[in-house]
Enzyme design. Structure first.
Site, PDB file in Angstrom:
ATOM      1  N   LYS A 124       0.845  -1.209   0.000  1.00 17.57           N
ATOM      2  CA  LYS A 124       0.000   0.000   0.000  1.00 17.57           C
ATOM      3  C   LYS A 124       0.870   1.244   0.000  1.00 17.57           C
ATOM      4  O   LYS A 124       0.753   2.119   0.866  1.00 17.57           O
ATOM      5  CB  LYS A 124      -0.988  -0.007   1.159  1.00 17.57           C
ATOM      6  CG  LYS A 124      -2.003  -1.118   1.031  1.00 17.57           C
ATOM      7  CD  LYS A 124      -3.212  -0.927   1.895  1.00 17.57           C
ATOM      8  CE  LYS A 124      -4.083  -2.160   1.833  1.00 17.57           C
ATOM      9  NZ  LYS A 124      -3.459  -3.320   2.541  1.00 17.57           N
TER      10      LYS A 124
ATOM     11  N   ALA B 121       2.346   4.746  -0.400  1.00 14.42           N
ATOM     12  CA  ALA B 121       1.625   6.022  -0.327  1.00 14.42           C
ATOM     13  C   ALA B 121       2.613   7.153  -0.082  1.00 14.42           C
ATOM     14  O   ALA B 121       2.426   7.968   0.820  1.00 14.42           O
ATOM     15  CB  ALA B 121       0.577   5.973   0.788  1.00 14.42           C
ATOM     16  N   ASP B 122       3.660   7.206  -0.904  1.00 10.79           N
ATOM     17  CA  ASP B 122       4.706   8.197  -0.641  1.00 10.79           C
ATOM     18  C   ASP B 122       4.955   9.069  -1.867  1.00 10.79           C
ATOM     19  O   ASP B 122       4.254   8.951  -2.883  1.00 10.79           O
ATOM     20  CB  ASP B 122       5.986   7.447  -0.203  1.00 10.79           C
ATOM     21  CG  ASP B 122       6.734   8.213   0.877  1.00 10.79           C
ATOM     22  OD1 ASP B 122       6.919   9.441   0.712  1.00 10.79           O
ATOM     23  OD2 ASP B 122       7.132   7.583   1.876  1.00 10.79           O
ATOM     24  N   ILE B 123       5.961   9.919  -1.779  1.00 10.53           N
ATOM     25  CA  ILE B 123       6.322  10.743  -2.938  1.00 10.53           C
ATOM     26  C   ILE B 123       6.896   9.818  -4.012  1.00 10.53           C
ATOM     27  O   ILE B 123       7.334   8.697  -3.700  1.00 10.53           O
ATOM     28  CB  ILE B 123       7.345  11.843  -2.558  1.00 10.53           C
ATOM     29  CG1 ILE B 123       8.641  11.215  -2.015  1.00 10.53           C
ATOM     30  CG2 ILE B 123       6.735  12.828  -1.555  1.00 10.53           C
ATOM     31  CD1 ILE B 123       9.796  12.203  -1.910  1.00 10.53           C
TER      32      ILE B 123
ATOM     33  N   SER C 208     -12.079  -2.246   2.760  1.00 13.04           N
ATOM     34  CA  SER C 208     -13.158  -3.129   3.214  1.00 13.04           C
ATOM     35  C   SER C 208     -13.618  -2.894   4.647  1.00 13.04           C
ATOM     36  O   SER C 208     -14.661  -3.396   5.052  1.00 13.04           O
ATOM     37  CB  SER C 208     -12.684  -4.583   3.091  1.00 13.04           C
ATOM     38  OG  SER C 208     -11.549  -4.790   3.898  1.00 13.04           O
TER      39      SER C 208
ATOM     40  N   GLY D 226     -17.538 -10.783   4.244  1.00 17.43           N
ATOM     41  CA  GLY D 226     -17.926 -10.844   2.830  1.00 17.43           C
ATOM     42  C   GLY D 226     -18.148 -12.272   2.355  1.00 17.43           C
ATOM     43  O   GLY D 226     -17.588 -13.213   2.914  1.00 17.43           O
ATOM     44  N   LYS D 227     -18.988 -12.411   1.325  1.00 12.83           N
ATOM     45  CA  LYS D 227     -19.309 -13.740   0.780  1.00 12.83           C
ATOM     46  C   LYS D 227     -18.786 -13.831  -0.664  1.00 12.83           C
ATOM     47  O   LYS D 227     -19.152 -12.990  -1.510  1.00 12.83           O
ATOM     48  CB  LYS D 227     -20.829 -13.951   0.751  1.00 12.83           C
ATOM     49  CG  LYS D 227     -21.495 -13.809   2.119  1.00 12.83           C
ATOM     50  CD  LYS D 227     -21.618 -15.157   2.812  1.00 12.83           C
ATOM     51  CE  LYS D 227     -22.251 -15.070   4.173  1.00 12.83           C
ATOM     52  NZ  LYS D 227     -21.452 -14.395   5.208  1.00 12.83           N
ATOM     53  N   ALA D 228     -17.971 -14.857  -0.919  1.00 11.50           N
ATOM     54  CA  ALA D 228     -17.283 -14.968  -2.210  1.00 11.50           C
ATOM     55  C   ALA D 228     -18.246 -14.890  -3.395  1.00 11.50           C
ATOM     56  O   ALA D 228     -18.038 -14.110  -4.336  1.00 11.50           O
ATOM     57  CB  ALA D 228     -16.485 -16.268  -2.250  1.00 11.50           C
TER      58      ALA D 228
ATOM     59  N   GLY E 195      -7.632 -14.227   3.729  1.00 14.03           N
ATOM     60  CA  GLY E 195      -6.537 -14.515   4.651  1.00 14.03           C
ATOM     61  C   GLY E 195      -6.947 -15.437   5.776  1.00 14.03           C
ATOM     62  O   GLY E 195      -6.848 -16.657   5.674  1.00 14.03           O
TER      63      GLY E 195
HETATM   64  P1  BMP Z   1      -8.513 -11.340   5.996  1.00 15.88           P
HETATM   65  O1  BMP Z   1      -9.191 -12.262   4.967  1.00 15.88           O
HETATM   66  O2  BMP Z   1      -7.783 -12.113   7.043  1.00 15.88           O
HETATM   67  O3  BMP Z   1      -9.452 -10.316   6.532  1.00 15.88           O
HETATM   68  O4  BMP Z   1      -7.337 -10.557   5.229  1.00 15.88           O
HETATM   69  C1  BMP Z   1      -7.572  -9.597   4.250  1.00 15.88           C
HETATM   70  C2  BMP Z   1      -6.272  -9.111   3.666  1.00 15.88           C
HETATM   71  O5  BMP Z   1      -6.553  -8.085   2.704  1.00 15.88           O
HETATM   72  C3  BMP Z   1      -5.306  -8.482   4.656  1.00 15.88           C
HETATM   73  O6  BMP Z   1      -3.987  -8.692   4.178  1.00 15.88           O
HETATM   74  C4  BMP Z   1      -5.629  -7.004   4.594  1.00 15.88           C
HETATM   75  O7  BMP Z   1      -4.533  -6.196   4.940  1.00 15.88           O
HETATM   76  C5  BMP Z   1      -5.971  -6.844   3.126  1.00 15.88           C
HETATM   77  N1  BMP Z   1      -6.923  -5.748   2.803  1.00 15.88           N
HETATM   78  C6  BMP Z   1      -8.178  -5.693   3.392  1.00 15.88           C
HETATM   79  O8  BMP Z   1      -8.566  -6.535   4.197  1.00 15.88           O
HETATM   80  N2  BMP Z   1      -9.023  -4.661   3.047  1.00 15.88           N
HETATM   81  C7  BMP Z   1      -8.675  -3.694   2.161  1.00 15.88           C
HETATM   82  O9  BMP Z   1      -9.463  -2.827   1.904  1.00 15.88           O
HETATM   83  C8  BMP Z   1      -7.415  -3.757   1.560  1.00 15.88           C
HETATM   84  C9  BMP Z   1      -6.552  -4.802   1.884  1.00 15.88           C
HETATM   85  O10 BMP Z   1      -5.373  -4.900   1.295  1.00 15.88           O
END
Ligand code: BMP
Length: 213
Positions: A61, A63-65, A111, A171-173, A187
């Site tokens: 992620k 987020a720099d110059i 998310s 969330g649901k796939a 994750g």
């Molecule tokens: P988990 O399924 O354990 O919640 O992991 C989600 C992964 O996605 C984590 O690595 C988290 O940093 C990343 N992530 C997220 O959950 N929401 C976002 O909006 C952006 C992400 O990169």
């Protein structure tokens, strides 16, 4: 082909390699974030790639110059990352600095609940940025399928949508895929389960159900 990406957020090298080996058959790719990089070092990227043959996404992620983004991204692509995730809000020059070095994924919405405070109000601008720069993909929230549907409508067709938030975040796939996601990022629901291989296989089956033939 799988559309499942494992978010491998563990610290330990051996544990990460073991889970990657066990689940690899059901994955499209593996996402590596700061916990694993801090716990095991950046060489874990190349090791995971060698072990599984799968694409590796480095979720920094950024987020720099532009100069700092370039310095970081250069090392991470050298280490074997196939994709790097960058924030769009620092501006197009910062994102371009990463894109000049390799495949990039831009965060357009997140998310977690707090995403409503600052990032969601500028999602439209971030979508415009993505449409202008045409990165490999964008990050959108699996926790809000209606937002994935909205983002899919506004985003150029050739840009992929990758969605974290399935499982531990609620969330649901199936729902998110239906809303237009190309890839699901999972994750904890995999690496914290008693049987990561089975958990990945179940998700893979769920995602493919109804798409055969
Ligand atoms: P988990 O399924 O354990 O919640 O992991 C989600 C992964 O996605 C984590 O690595 C988290 O940093 C990343 N992530 C997220 O959950 N929401 C976002 O909006 C952006 C992400 O990169």
């Amino acid at each position: 082909m799988s559309r499942l990406i494992l978010a491998l957020d563990v610290y330990e090298r051996e544990k990460a390699l073991k889970i990657a080996r066990e689940t690899g058959d059901f994955l499209w790719g593996i996402k590596v974030n700061w916990p694993l990089i801090l716990g095991s070092g950046i060489d874990i990227v190349g090791e995971l790639k060698e072990e599984t043959g799968l694409p590796i996404i480095a979720d920094l992620k950024l987020a720099d110059i532009p100069n700092t983004n370039r310095l970081i991204a250069g090392r991470v692509f050298e280490a074997g990352a196939d994709y790097i995730i960058a924030h769009g809000f620092p501006g197009s020059d910062s994102v371009k600095a990463v894109m000049e070095l390799g495949e990039t994924i831009i965060v357009v919405e997140m998310s977690h609940p707090g995403a409503g405070e600052f990032i969601q109000p500028v999602t439209d601008r971030l979508i415009e940025l993505a449409n202008e720069l045409e990165p490999f993909g964008v990050i959108a929230p699996a926790t809000r399928p209606e937002r994935v549907r909205y983002i899919r409508k506004k985003l150029r067709r050739n840009i992929k949508i990758l969605t974290p938030g399935v499982g531990a975040q609620g969330g649901k796939a199936k729902e998110v895929l239906k809303a237009g996601a190309d890839y699901i990022i999972v994750g904890r629901a995999i690496y914290n389960s008693g049987n990561p291989r089975k958990a990945a296989e179940n998700l893979w089956r769920e995602m493919n159900a109804g798409t055969e033939g």
